[in-house]
Scaffold this active site. Structure first.
Site, mmCIF file in Angstrom:
data_model
loop_
_atom_site.group_PDB
_atom_site.id
_atom_site.type_symbol
_atom_site.label_atom_id
_atom_site.label_comp_id
_atom_site.label_asym_id
_atom_site.label_seq_id
_atom_site.Cartn_x
_atom_site.Cartn_y
_atom_site.Cartn_z
ATOM 1 N N ASP A 167 32.897 29.524 40.028
ATOM 2 C CA ASP A 167 32.749 30.101 38.438
ATOM 3 C C ASP A 167 31.212 29.782 38.150
ATOM 4 O OD1 ASP A 167 35.142 31.699 38.287
ATOM 5 O OD2 ASP A 167 36.044 30.130 37.139
ATOM 6 N N SER A 176 27.267 44.539 39.760
ATOM 7 C CA SER A 176 28.286 44.482 38.984
ATOM 8 C C SER A 176 27.405 42.838 38.201
ATOM 9 C CB SER A 176 28.649 43.039 40.163
ATOM 10 O OG SER A 176 29.546 41.941 39.512
ATOM 11 N N LYS A 194 27.030 43.750 46.786
ATOM 12 C CA LYS A 194 26.669 44.292 45.850
ATOM 13 C C LYS A 194 25.294 44.661 45.732
ATOM 14 C CE LYS A 194 30.133 45.985 44.214
ATOM 15 N NZ LYS A 194 30.671 47.318 44.454
ATOM 16 N N TYR A 232 31.244 39.088 48.980
ATOM 17 C CA TYR A 232 31.863 39.915 47.814
ATOM 18 C C TYR A 232 30.545 40.509 47.168
ATOM 19 C CZ TYR A 232 32.711 43.153 43.667
ATOM 20 O OH TYR A 232 32.376 44.090 42.868
ATOM 21 N N LYS A 285 37.274 44.151 46.035
ATOM 22 C CA LYS A 285 36.628 43.754 45.545
ATOM 23 C C LYS A 285 36.788 41.900 45.169
ATOM 24 C CE LYS A 285 39.844 45.261 41.374
ATOM 25 N NZ LYS A 285 39.947 45.597 40.523
ATOM 26 N N ASN A 334 40.484 55.994 49.792
ATOM 27 C CA ASN A 334 42.077 55.253 50.918
ATOM 28 C C ASN A 334 43.032 54.783 50.462
ATOM 29 O OD1 ASN A 334 41.180 53.253 50.195
ATOM 30 N ND2 ASN A 334 40.230 53.199 52.445
ATOM 31 N N ASN A 346 32.142 42.404 32.422
ATOM 32 C CA ASN A 346 33.792 41.993 32.710
ATOM 33 C C ASN A 346 34.732 43.323 32.211
ATOM 34 O OD1 ASN A 346 33.000 38.951 33.799
ATOM 35 N ND2 ASN A 346 34.544 38.795 33.733
ATOM 36 N N TYR A 373 28.508 46.331 36.306
ATOM 37 C CA TYR A 373 29.358 45.851 35.406
ATOM 38 C C TYR A 373 29.562 44.750 34.938
ATOM 39 C CZ TYR A 373 30.917 50.567 37.523
ATOM 40 O OH TYR A 373 30.935 51.404 38.441
HETATM 41 P P1 NAD Z 1 40.022 48.666 42.176
HETATM 42 O O1 NAD Z 1 40.424 48.216 43.565
HETATM 43 O O2 NAD Z 1 40.658 49.374 41.655
HETATM 44 O O3 NAD Z 1 39.139 50.502 42.646
HETATM 45 C C1 NAD Z 1 38.641 50.747 44.058
HETATM 46 C C2 NAD Z 1 39.038 52.004 44.359
HETATM 47 O O4 NAD Z 1 38.343 52.396 45.855
HETATM 48 C C3 NAD Z 1 40.467 51.969 45.293
HETATM 49 O O5 NAD Z 1 41.426 53.398 44.910
HETATM 50 C C4 NAD Z 1 40.628 51.735 46.762
HETATM 51 O O6 NAD Z 1 42.179 52.196 47.177
HETATM 52 C C5 NAD Z 1 39.911 52.250 47.194
HETATM 53 N N1 NAD Z 1 38.793 52.329 48.198
HETATM 54 C C6 NAD Z 1 38.191 51.147 48.473
HETATM 55 N N2 NAD Z 1 37.437 50.615 49.918
HETATM 56 C C7 NAD Z 1 38.346 52.562 50.137
HETATM 57 C C8 NAD Z 1 37.539 52.732 51.177
HETATM 58 N N3 NAD Z 1 37.604 52.271 52.278
HETATM 59 N N4 NAD Z 1 38.374 54.652 51.128
HETATM 60 C C9 NAD Z 1 38.343 55.459 50.081
HETATM 61 N N5 NAD Z 1 38.231 54.812 49.051
HETATM 62 C C10 NAD Z 1 38.361 52.967 48.907
HETATM 63 O O7 NAD Z 1 38.530 48.225 42.354
HETATM 64 P P2 NAD Z 1 37.571 48.581 40.116
HETATM 65 O O8 NAD Z 1 37.801 47.564 39.382
HETATM 66 O O9 NAD Z 1 37.819 49.768 40.061
HETATM 67 O O10 NAD Z 1 36.066 48.944 41.119
HETATM 68 C C11 NAD Z 1 34.782 49.751 41.105
HETATM 69 C C12 NAD Z 1 34.237 49.491 41.795
HETATM 70 O O11 NAD Z 1 33.399 48.742 40.745
HETATM 71 C C13 NAD Z 1 34.261 48.579 43.164
HETATM 72 O O12 NAD Z 1 32.668 49.188 43.528
HETATM 73 C C14 NAD Z 1 33.948 47.728 42.709
HETATM 74 O O13 NAD Z 1 33.345 46.250 43.586
HETATM 75 C C15 NAD Z 1 33.208 47.242 41.187
HETATM 76 N N6 NAD Z 1 32.909 46.124 40.261
HETATM 77 C C16 NAD Z 1 34.313 45.759 39.785
HETATM 78 C C17 NAD Z 1 34.646 44.793 38.862
HETATM 79 C C18 NAD Z 1 36.145 44.691 38.187
HETATM 80 O O14 NAD Z 1 36.424 43.556 37.874
HETATM 81 N N7 NAD Z 1 37.151 45.353 38.104
HETATM 82 C C19 NAD Z 1 32.869 44.254 38.233
HETATM 83 C C20 NAD Z 1 32.238 44.997 38.493
HETATM 84 C C21 NAD Z 1 32.242 46.011 39.640
HETATM 85 C C1 WQD Z 2 37.033 34.921 34.139
HETATM 86 C C2 WQD Z 2 37.048 33.671 33.290
HETATM 87 C C3 WQD Z 2 37.399 32.355 35.121
HETATM 88 C C4 WQD Z 2 41.240 33.733 35.830
HETATM 89 C C5 WQD Z 2 35.512 38.159 38.456
HETATM 90 C C6 WQD Z 2 34.542 38.805 39.319
HETATM 91 C C7 WQD Z 2 32.697 39.177 39.348
HETATM 92 C C8 WQD Z 2 33.390 40.709 39.039
HETATM 93 C C9 WQD Z 2 34.580 40.610 37.849
HETATM 94 C C10 WQD Z 2 33.639 41.937 40.439
HETATM 95 C C11 WQD Z 2 36.967 32.903 33.648
HETATM 96 C C12 WQD Z 2 38.266 32.148 34.195
HETATM 97 C C13 WQD Z 2 40.092 33.158 35.433
HETATM 98 C C14 WQD Z 2 42.724 33.044 35.427
HETATM 99 C C15 WQD Z 2 40.890 31.632 33.660
HETATM 100 N N1 WQD Z 2 33.763 41.462 39.656
HETATM 101 N N2 WQD Z 2 40.241 32.070 34.201
HETATM 102 N N3 WQD Z 2 42.599 31.388 34.228
HETATM 103 O O1 WQD Z 2 34.961 35.442 37.399
HETATM 104 O O2 WQD Z 2 33.616 36.439 35.714
HETATM 105 O O3 WQD Z 2 34.390 37.650 37.804
HETATM 106 O O4 WQD Z 2 35.252 39.800 38.251
HETATM 107 O O5 WQD Z 2 32.526 41.911 40.071
HETATM 108 O O6 WQD Z 2 32.170 39.221 40.696
HETATM 109 O O7 WQD Z 2 33.874 37.256 40.117
HETATM 110 O O8 WQD Z 2 36.482 37.085 35.944
HETATM 111 O O9 WQD Z 2 38.423 37.286 35.487
HETATM 112 O O10 WQD Z 2 38.253 35.763 37.237
HETATM 113 O O11 WQD Z 2 37.655 35.356 34.891
HETATM 114 O O12 WQD Z 2 40.671 30.254 34.031
HETATM 115 O O13 WQD Z 2 43.978 32.679 36.142
HETATM 116 O O14 WQD Z 2 38.529 33.665 32.603
HETATM 117 O O15 WQD Z 2 37.350 30.712 35.127
HETATM 118 O O16 WQD Z 2 35.684 32.278 33.077
HETATM 119 P P1 WQD Z 2 35.181 36.452 36.885
HETATM 120 P P2 WQD Z 2 37.678 36.812 36.049
#
Ligand code: NAD
Ligand code: WQD
Length: 339
Positions: free
Chosen positions: A298, A125, A154, A150, A85, A32, A179, A177
Site C-alpha cells: 500500500d 491506473s 498497465k 497487475y 484487476k 467474456n 479510486n 483512474y
Molecule cells: P471489472 O472486472 O468489473 O470489469 C472488467 C470486465 O472485463 C469484466 O466484465 C470481465 O468479465 C471482462 N473481461 C476480463 N477479461 C476479459 C477478456 N479476456 N475478454 C473479454 N472480457 C474480459 O473491472 P473494472 O473495475 O470495471 O475495471 C475496468 C478497467 O479499469 C480495467 O482495465 C481495470 O484494470 C481498470 N482500472 C480499474 C480500477 C478499479 O479500481 N476498479 C482502477 C484503475 C483502473
Molecule cells: C484503499 C485504502 C487500504 C481495504 C487498488 C489497486 C489499484 C487500483 C485501485 C486498479 C487503502 C485501505 C482497504 C480494507 C482498508 N486498481 N483498506 N481495509 O489500494 O488504493 O488501490 O484499487 O488499478 O491498483 O491497488 O484501493 O480500495 O484496496 O484501498 O483499510 O479492507 O483502504 O489500505 O489505504 P487501493 P483499496
C-alpha cells in the site's frame, strides 16, 4: 456512431455504456463474463431504455477478435476496459495477468491497426505512479517500477499503445483512474466483487449489510493527519462521463496529440477513517471496524492533480464522496434484498 466497449458488463464499463447511450452513441459490448454477469445488460436497459449489442467473446482468443472486427466493420471507436484487476491475484498468478491484460490489448491493436483511422481509450491506473513524491499527482509525475504484475500490465499497456500509435493511424487517450467507487443512482448497476472484497468501499458496504463481521483498517501509523492512508475516491458515474468526453475529443480530433494521458480523480484526498465517518454519516449506520497492521504494497497517499483533465479534456468530477458512498450503499442493499 458505433463504439466497441470491451469489458462493458464490468463495473466501470457498464456505467460508461449508460453514459454513451445517453449521449446517443450505439454500443457493442464484448465481455467474456469472467468478472461480470449478463444480467447487467438488463440494468443498462432499465436505465437507458436500450439494450446494447453484446458479444460473449474472450479477447485472449485472437481468431475471435479478428472475427469480431469482420462482423462489426462499422465500429468507429473503442473503449478498452477488459482486463483482470486484482492486485494480490496478479502476484500469485502473474502469467494469467500478462496473458489477459497484454495479449488482449495486442490482438485488439492488431485489428485497429488494419483500419484507416481508429480511436482508442485505454483504462490505465494511478498505480503506475507507485508512491509519488509530490502531491497532488500530475500527469508528468514519473512512472515508477510497478509494485505488482497487475500494475506492470498497465505500464506496459501504455507503452505498447504509444509504440503502435507511432506507426499507425491510432489515436489514443490513456485515462489513469484513481479510486473508482459508487454505483448508478438508480441502483440498477454497480460493483459486483467476486468473493471477499479487497477494496475498501465494497468491504464497508458488505460489512454494513452484515456479510462481514468488521472492517480491518490497514494501518493507522502512516504520516497523515489521522494516521490512515489517503486516496482519491472518484464516483464511477463521473469517471464514466470522462470516457464520453475523451471519446468525443478523439472523434473531433481538435488539436490532439497521437496519445494523450489524463489523471482522472477528484483532486481531493480522503483517509480511510474519513471514508468510514462519511459512510456512517450518510447511511446512519454504525460500521464495526478495528485497526490492524499495514497491508503490503500500500502507498501512503495518492490523489490527482486534475488541472489537465479540467482544462484540456474539459472534464471535472461533480459528485462528492458522500454521493458515492450513499449510491454504493443503495446498491449493496438492493443486491442483498435489504428493505
Ligand atoms: P471489472 O472486472 O468489473 O470489469 C472488467 C470486465 O472485463 C469484466 O466484465 C470481465 O468479465 C471482462 N473481461 C476480463 N477479461 C476479459 C477478456 N479476456 N475478454 C473479454 N472480457 C474480459 O473491472 P473494472 O473495475 O470495471 O475495471 C475496468 C478497467 O479499469 C480495467 O482495465 C481495470 O484494470 C481498470 N482500472 C480499474 C480500477 C478499479 O479500481 N476498479 C482502477 C484503475 C483502473
Ligand atoms: C484503499 C485504502 C487500504 C481495504 C487498488 C489497486 C489499484 C487500483 C485501485 C486498479 C487503502 C485501505 C482497504 C480494507 C482498508 N486498481 N483498506 N481495509 O489500494 O488504493 O488501490 O484499487 O488499478 O491498483 O491497488 O484501493 O480500495 O484496496 O484501498 O483499510 O479492507 O483502504 O489500505 O489505504 P487501493 P483499496
Amino acid at each position: 456512431m458505433k463504439i466497441l466497449v470491451t469489458g462493458g458488463l464490468g463495473f466501470i464499463g457498464s456505467h460508461t455504456v449508460v453514459e454513451l447511450q445517453n449521449e446517443g452513441f450505439e454500443v457493442v459490448i464484448v465481455d467474456n463474463l469472467s468478472n461480470s454477469s449478463v444480467d447487467v445488460l438488463q440494468g443498462i436497459e432499465n436505465i437507458t431504455g436500450k439494450k446494447p449489442e453484446f458479444e460473449n467473446l474472450d479477447l485472449r482468443e485472437k481468431q475471435s477478435v479478428q472475427d469480431f472486427f469482420k462482423k462489426y466493420n462499422d465500429v468507429s471507436g473503442v473503449i478498452h476496459f477488459a482486463a483482470s484487476k486484482a492486485v494480490g491475484e496478479s502476484v500469485e498468478n502473474p502469467l494469467l495477468y500478462y496473458e489477459n491484460n497484454i495479449n488482449s490489448l495486442v490482438y485488439l491493436l492488431q485489428e485497429l491497426q488494419r483500419k484507416n483511422e481508429s480511436s482508442l481509450i485505454f483504462s490505465s491506473s494511478c498505480t503506475v505512479f507507485g508512491q509519488a513524491e509530490i502531491m497532488p499527482i500530475t500527469e508528468n509525475a514519473p512512472v515508477q517500477k510497478a509494485m505488482s504484475p497487475y500494475g506492470n500490465t498497465k505500464q506496459i499497456g501504455e507503452e505498447i499503445i504509444i509504440d503502435v500509435s507511432r506507426v499507425s493511424s491510432i489515436n489514443a487517450i490513456l485515462l489513469r483512474y484513481f479510486n473508482p467507487i459508487g454505483a448508478h443512482e438508480s441502483a440498477e448497476i454497480g460493483e459486483l466483487p467476486l468473493g471477499v472484497p479487497q477494496n475498501l468501499v465494497p468491504f464497508i458496504t458488505q460489512t454494513a449489510v452484515g456479510l462481514r463481521k468488521e472492517l480491518s483498517v490497514f494501518g493507522n501509523d502512516y504520516p497523515t493527519p489521522d494516521g490512515t492512508a489517503i486516496r482519491d475516491y472518484i464516483h464511477v458515474v463521473d469517471l464514466a462521463k470522462a470516457h464520453v468526453i475523451a471519446l468525443k475529443r478523439l472523434i473531433e480530433k481538435k488539436n490532439i496529440e497521437r496519445v494523450e494521458t489524463f489523471n482522472i480523480g477528484t483532486g481531493k484526498g480522503s483517509s480511510v477513517l474519513e471514508v468510514i465517518q462519511s459512510f456512517q454519516k450518510v447511511t446512519n449506520h454504525k460500521l464495526p471496524y478495528k485497526i490492524v497492521g499495514r497491508r503490503d504494497g500500500d502507498v501512503v497517499e495518492a490523489y490527482a492533480d486534475t488541472q489537465k483533465a479540467n482544462e484540456i479534456l474539459g472534464w471535472k468530477a461533480k459528485l462528492t464522496l458522500e454521493d458515492a458512498l450513499s449510491s454504493a450503499w443503495k446498491w449493496e442493499q438492493k443486491i442483498r434484498k435489504v428493505q
